[in-house]
Design an enzyme around this catalytic site. Structure first.
Site, mmCIF file in Angstrom:
data_model
loop_
_atom_site.group_PDB
_atom_site.id
_atom_site.type_symbol
_atom_site.label_atom_id
_atom_site.label_comp_id
_atom_site.label_asym_id
_atom_site.label_seq_id
_atom_site.Cartn_x
_atom_site.Cartn_y
_atom_site.Cartn_z
ATOM 1 N N ASN A 10 0.870 -1.174 0.000
ATOM 2 C CA ASN A 10 0.000 0.000 0.000
ATOM 3 C C ASN A 10 0.907 1.224 0.000
ATOM 4 O O ASN A 10 1.544 1.514 1.011
ATOM 5 C CB ASN A 10 -0.897 -0.040 1.253
ATOM 6 C CG ASN A 10 -1.724 1.211 1.413
ATOM 7 O OD1 ASN A 10 -1.754 2.075 0.537
ATOM 8 N ND2 ASN A 10 -2.419 1.312 2.545
ATOM 9 N N TRP A 11 0.953 1.900 -1.129
ATOM 10 C CA TRP A 11 1.897 3.018 -1.263
ATOM 11 C C TRP A 11 1.347 4.308 -0.653
ATOM 12 O O TRP A 11 2.023 5.340 -0.664
ATOM 13 C CB TRP A 11 2.270 3.228 -2.748
ATOM 14 C CG TRP A 11 2.977 2.053 -3.363
ATOM 15 C CD1 TRP A 11 3.358 0.885 -2.745
ATOM 16 C CD2 TRP A 11 3.394 1.923 -4.734
ATOM 17 N NE1 TRP A 11 3.983 0.044 -3.648
ATOM 18 C CE2 TRP A 11 4.019 0.656 -4.872
ATOM 19 C CE3 TRP A 11 3.308 2.739 -5.864
ATOM 20 C CZ2 TRP A 11 4.536 0.202 -6.087
ATOM 21 C CZ3 TRP A 11 3.833 2.289 -7.065
ATOM 22 C CH2 TRP A 11 4.437 1.035 -7.174
ATOM 23 N N LYS A 12 0.120 4.265 -0.170
ATOM 24 C CA LYS A 12 -0.501 5.427 0.484
ATOM 25 C C LYS A 12 -0.301 6.686 -0.374
ATOM 26 O O LYS A 12 -0.324 6.594 -1.585
ATOM 27 C CB LYS A 12 0.036 5.575 1.916
ATOM 28 C CG LYS A 12 -0.179 4.279 2.705
ATOM 29 C CD LYS A 12 0.023 4.414 4.189
ATOM 30 C CE LYS A 12 -0.214 3.051 4.848
ATOM 31 N NZ LYS A 12 -0.072 3.112 6.313
ATOM 32 N N HIS A 95 -9.449 0.826 5.254
ATOM 33 C CA HIS A 95 -8.138 1.033 5.879
ATOM 34 C C HIS A 95 -8.285 1.930 7.113
ATOM 35 O O HIS A 95 -9.132 2.819 7.133
ATOM 36 C CB HIS A 95 -7.172 1.666 4.871
ATOM 37 C CG HIS A 95 -5.765 1.658 5.370
ATOM 38 N ND1 HIS A 95 -5.288 2.618 6.241
ATOM 39 C CD2 HIS A 95 -4.758 0.777 5.178
ATOM 40 C CE1 HIS A 95 -4.036 2.333 6.543
ATOM 41 N NE2 HIS A 95 -3.688 1.226 5.911
ATOM 42 N N GLU A 97 -6.707 4.370 8.134
ATOM 43 C CA GLU A 97 -6.612 5.814 7.874
ATOM 44 C C GLU A 97 -7.925 6.345 7.303
ATOM 45 O O GLU A 97 -8.300 7.490 7.542
ATOM 46 C CB GLU A 97 -5.413 6.093 6.951
ATOM 47 C CG GLU A 97 -4.107 5.916 7.714
ATOM 48 C CD GLU A 97 -2.982 5.277 6.926
ATOM 49 O OE1 GLU A 97 -2.982 5.345 5.684
ATOM 50 O OE2 GLU A 97 -2.079 4.686 7.565
ATOM 51 N N GLU A 167 -5.055 -5.121 10.600
ATOM 52 C CA GLU A 167 -4.060 -4.081 10.820
ATOM 53 C C GLU A 167 -4.355 -3.384 12.146
ATOM 54 O O GLU A 167 -5.168 -2.450 12.191
ATOM 55 C CB GLU A 167 -4.107 -3.051 9.681
ATOM 56 C CG GLU A 167 -3.788 -3.630 8.320
ATOM 57 C CD GLU A 167 -3.232 -2.578 7.370
ATOM 58 O OE1 GLU A 167 -2.162 -2.815 6.806
ATOM 59 O OE2 GLU A 167 -3.847 -1.509 7.207
ATOM 60 N N GLY A 173 2.738 2.138 10.927
ATOM 61 C CA GLY A 173 3.677 3.243 10.788
ATOM 62 C C GLY A 173 4.404 3.602 12.073
ATOM 63 O O GLY A 173 5.040 4.649 12.165
ATOM 64 N N SER A 213 3.719 -2.243 10.372
ATOM 65 C CA SER A 213 5.171 -2.313 10.551
ATOM 66 C C SER A 213 5.769 -3.668 10.151
ATOM 67 O O SER A 213 6.666 -4.174 10.822
ATOM 68 C CB SER A 213 5.555 -1.940 11.984
ATOM 69 O OG SER A 213 5.130 -0.614 12.270
ATOM 70 N N GLY A 234 3.032 -1.111 4.329
ATOM 71 C CA GLY A 234 3.013 0.322 4.056
ATOM 72 C C GLY A 234 4.415 0.841 3.787
ATOM 73 O O GLY A 234 4.941 0.716 2.687
ATOM 74 N N GLY A 235 5.047 1.381 4.816
ATOM 75 C CA GLY A 235 6.357 2.020 4.660
ATOM 76 C C GLY A 235 7.386 1.184 3.911
ATOM 77 O O GLY A 235 8.088 1.685 3.019
HETATM 78 P P1 13P Z 1 3.177 0.297 7.796
HETATM 79 O O1 13P Z 1 3.724 -0.951 7.153
HETATM 80 O O2 13P Z 1 3.882 1.537 7.351
HETATM 81 O O3 13P Z 1 3.042 0.158 9.266
HETATM 82 O O4 13P Z 1 1.667 0.472 7.219
HETATM 83 C C1 13P Z 1 0.797 -0.596 7.278
HETATM 84 C C2 13P Z 1 -0.408 -0.251 6.511
HETATM 85 O O5 13P Z 1 -1.192 0.594 6.914
HETATM 86 C C3 13P Z 1 -0.634 -0.940 5.233
HETATM 87 O O6 13P Z 1 -1.915 -0.704 4.753
#
Ligand code: 13P
Length: 250
Positions: A10-12, A95, A97, A167, A173, A213, A234-235
Site C-alpha cells: 500500500n503506497w498510500k 483502511h 486511515e 491491521e 507506521g 510495521s 506500508g512504509g
Molecule cells: P506500515 O507498514 O507503514 O506500518 O503500514 C501498514 C499499513 O497501513 C498498510 O496498509
C-alpha cells in the site's frame, strides 16, 4: 493448508508518476520468479502509469479506496467505473486511515465493498483495533464487528474475492509490530467469525493478511503462523530493497 500467501504494498499518498513507475518497474523484474500472490496499490494519480507496467505480470493493480456510489455529484471521489477503466483489479477498503482520519464507518465501508464486488473487483477489507481498544480487552470484539458489518450482504460466492487484512492501528507506521502470537490469535478469531457467517470451508480458505510495521526481519516470523496468510505493507513497500525481501520470504 491450501491457502497461498498474498503480499500487498500500500503506497498510500506517496510517489509521483515517475517515482511510482521506477518502483513498479523494479518490482516487476525482482518478483518475476516470486512464488506468492502480489499486489501494489499506488495513489490514484499513478494508477494508469503503474497499471501499464504491471499489466500481464504476476503483480495485481490495486486502488486504495473507491467511492460508495457509481457516479454523480461526488466532488473529489473516484468511482469503480473509473478504476475499472484504468485496469484496476482490486480495491483496499476500510483502511484504518480511512476509518479514523476520514471518519468512514462500517456502513459506508460495507456499501463500498458490495459495489466493488458488483463490478468484479477483488477487495482487501481492513479491520483492526485502536490501542485503547486493545488495552481495554476489546481487540477481538472490534475486529468481529468490523468483519461482520463489512461483509454484510456479501454472498458466499463473492467471499472468494475478499481478503481480510488485520491491521492493528497502533502498529501502523509506528515500528511496533504485533507479536506473531498476538497477531495469529486475532487472525484465528477473525477466521472463526468468517466460519460463523459462511461455514468452515470458507473460513479455511479465506486469506487473512497482517499489516502494521511489517519489515524484512519480521515478515517470515509472522507468516510462519498458521493463520497469517500474507502481509499488507506500508512504509516498507516504498522501496524495492525493503519490499522484495518481504515479498520473497520463505
Ligand atoms: P506500515 O507498514 O507503514 O506500518 O503500514 C501498514 C499499513 O497501513 C498498510 O496498509
Amino acid at each position: 493448508m491450501s491457502r497461498s500467501y498474498y503480499i500487498a504494498g500500500n503506497w498510500k499518498m506517496h510517489k509521483t508518476r515517475a517515482e511510482a513507475a521506477e518502483l513498479a518497474t523494479a518490482l516487476v523484474k525482482e518478483l518475476r520468479d516470486g512464488k506468492h500472490k502480489y499486489l501494489v496499490a499506488p495513489t490514484f494519480t499513478a494508477l494508469e502509469t503503474v497499471g501499464a507496467i504491471v499489466k500481464r505480470t504476476n503483480i495485481l493493480l490495486g486502488a486504495q479506496n473507491c467511492a460508495a456510489e457509481e457516479q454523480g455529484a461526488h466532488t473529489g471521489e473516484v468511482s469503480v467505473l473509473q478504476l475499472k477503466d484504468l485496469g484496476v483489479q482490486a480495491v483496499i477498503l476500510g483502511h484504518s486511515e480511512r476509518r479514523h482520519t476520514y471518519k468512514e464507518d462500517d456502513a459506508l465501508i460495507n456499501k463500498k465493498v458490495k459495489l466493488a464486488l458488483k463490478h468484479g473487483f477483488e477487495v482487501i477489507l481492513c479491520v483492526g483495533e485502536l490501542l485503547e481498544e486493545r488495552e481495554a480487552g476489546k481487540a477481538e470484539a472490534v475486529c468481529e464487528t468490523q468483519t461482520v458489518k463489512g461483509l454484510e450482504g456479501v454472498t458466499a460466492e463473492e467471499l472468494s474475492k475478499i481478503t481480510i487484512a488485520y491491521e492493528p492501528v497502533w502498529a501502523i507506521g509506528t515500528g511496533k509490530t504485533a507479536t506473531p502470537e498476538d497477531a495469529d490469535a486475532i487472525h484465528a478469531y477473525i477466521r472463526k467469525v468468517v466460519g460463523k457467517l459462511y461455514g468452515a470451508d470458507a473460513a479455511e480458505k479465506i486469506i487473512i493478511q497482517y499489516g502494521g510495521s511489517v519489515k524484512a526481519d519480521n515478515a517470515a516470523l509472522l507468516m510462519a503462523k498458521e493463520n497469517i496468510d500474507g502481509a499488507l505493507v506500508g512504509g516498507a513497500a516504498l522501496k524495492p530493497d525493503t519490499f522484495v525481501p518481504i515479498a520473497k520470504f520463505g
